[in-house]
Design an enzyme around this catalytic site. Structure first.
Site, PDB file in Angstrom:
ATOM      1  N   LYS A 111       0.842  -1.202   0.000  1.00 30.07           N
ATOM      2  CA  LYS A 111       0.000   0.000   0.000  1.00 30.07           C
ATOM      3  C   LYS A 111       0.875   1.249   0.000  1.00 30.07           C
ATOM      4  CE  LYS A 111      -4.542  -1.441   1.149  1.00 30.07           C
ATOM      5  NZ  LYS A 111      -4.645  -2.600   2.065  1.00 30.07           N
ATOM      6  N   LYS A 190      -6.396 -10.150 -12.022  1.00 32.75           N
ATOM      7  CA  LYS A 190      -7.156 -10.717 -10.921  1.00 32.75           C
ATOM      8  C   LYS A 190      -8.382  -9.835 -10.631  1.00 32.75           C
ATOM      9  CE  LYS A 190      -6.899 -11.164  -6.037  1.00 32.75           C
ATOM     10  NZ  LYS A 190      -6.465 -11.502  -4.794  1.00 32.75           N
ATOM     11  N   LYS A 193     -11.865  -5.177  -6.628  1.00 35.37           N
ATOM     12  CA  LYS A 193     -12.533  -3.884  -6.618  1.00 35.37           C
ATOM     13  C   LYS A 193     -11.551  -2.769  -6.981  1.00 35.37           C
ATOM     14  CE  LYS A 193     -12.820  -1.908  -2.855  1.00 35.37           C
ATOM     15  NZ  LYS A 193     -12.431  -0.576  -2.455  1.00 35.37           N
TER      16      LYS A 193
END
Ligand code: TRP
Length: 323
Positions: A111, A190, A193
């Site tokens: 992240k 993949k 969202k």
């Protein structure tokens, strides 16, 4: 008969990736295991900062699970924040977790690499997840490959605690399914969202058709043979087709003469049919959110009894009971 636990984040509308990787497996586990299945709204708060959205996503996720066949009488089904014991345990475990252990977390590092400014919530995410798992003494934790390290961190925290205070927590094992890697989104990456490539479980007919038609394929002409093993469309078809149907499609691919447009139409039909019985139930639940809230309240009450047993023992050991 094992005690199996897993949670799903209400960070968006649930999609086919969520269904095949987590929800379907969990719904099957309720038959011959002790199942703990919950909606992790505290975890979702690390990314969802809109109260109305979190509330709606949570309710939607609960309705999806119930519509798809999760039976709250045969498992523990609740919303994470309805069992506040988990927060108490998070703090206690956090006091036995080194910075270094959390700094090594891949998902945290990823992240940051993608430009997120890390908050304290994101950093301590694995401690909350450890509390989720250890509070209920889970033995098996079905997760995707990306979450395996979090279960390992959980084991590290549990071992340290058990070493200091005596046997307290069951050491959980991750249960990884290979199927998860095989669920591509409409763009071939993949399904996720965050990539904006999802096909949701309960799409409208029109929207589902549109998304299936958008699935990316190569440009092999209709008459030429095609490779089923590298085709996104085929990978999605596999999830819904019977063994014979799948074998039939494989032959048609290898022989040539079948166009991707034709396969897309068939796939649309298969997906639409697959979720048909659930769709009706989903619609009924949408019309009665109060009934769903009641199911969740009862689930939380049942779950809190289990949570309290672990938390009481932990508080006693660490010295939070002073009489
Ligand atoms: N971190 C998990 C995910 O993003 C969700 C989760 C939270 C979870 N608590 C858990 C999964 C406990 C398994 C067990 O997918």
């Amino acid at each position: 008969m094992a005690r199996i636990l897993s949670g799903i984040q209400p960070s968006g509308t649930l999609h086919l990736g969520n269904y095949f990787a987590m929800m379907k497996r969990m719904i099957e586990f309720q038959n011959d295991n002790e199942l703990f299945c919950f909606i992790v709204n505290y975890h979702a708060m690390t990314t969802v900062h809109d109260g109305g959205l979190l509330r709606q996503n949570t309710l939607d996720a609960a309705m999806d699970f119930l519509a798809l066949g999760l039976d709250p009488d045969r498992c523990f089904f609740w919303v994470q924040s309805d069992v506040p014991e988990v927060m108490e345990l998070t703090w206690i475990l956090g006091c036995h977790t080194s910075m270094g252990l959390l700094e090594r977390s891949h998902s945290y590092k990823d992240k940051i690499a993608r430009g997120h400014t890390p908050g304290w919530g994101l950093f301590s995410y694995p401690v909350l997840m450890a509390a989720d798992i250890l509070l209920y003494q889970a033995e098996l934790v079905p997760v995707g490959k990306d979450q395996k390290q979090h279960v390992e961190i959980t084991r590290d925290i549990a071992m340290r605690f058990n070493g200091l205070f005596g046997e307290t927590f069951t050491l959980p094992e991750p249960l990884i399914s290979d199927e998860i890697a095989l669920i591509p989104g409409v763009d071939g990456q993949k399904m996720s969202k965050s990539y904006g490539n999802t096909i949701n479980i309960f799409e409208t007919e029109k929207e589902l058709k549109k998304k299936v038609m958008r699935i990316v394929t190569d440009s092999t002409p209709v008459e030429s043979p095609k490779n089923p093993d590298t085709c996104n469309l085929f990978a999605l078809y596999r999830l819904f087709a019977s063994a014979e149907k799948l074998e039939g499609l494989r032959e048609r691919y290898l022989k040539g003469g079948t166009g991707y447009g034709e396969v897309k139409k068939e796939l649309f039909g298969l997906i639409w049919e697959y979720f048909a019985p659930f769709r009706e139930r989903r619609q009924r639940l949408s019309g009665d959110p109060a009934a769903v809230a009641e199911v969740l309240a009862a689930g939380a009450e049942k779950t809190r009894a289990v949570a309290a047993r672990t938390l009481d023992a932990v508080k006693e050991k660490v010295g939070l009971r002073y009489l």
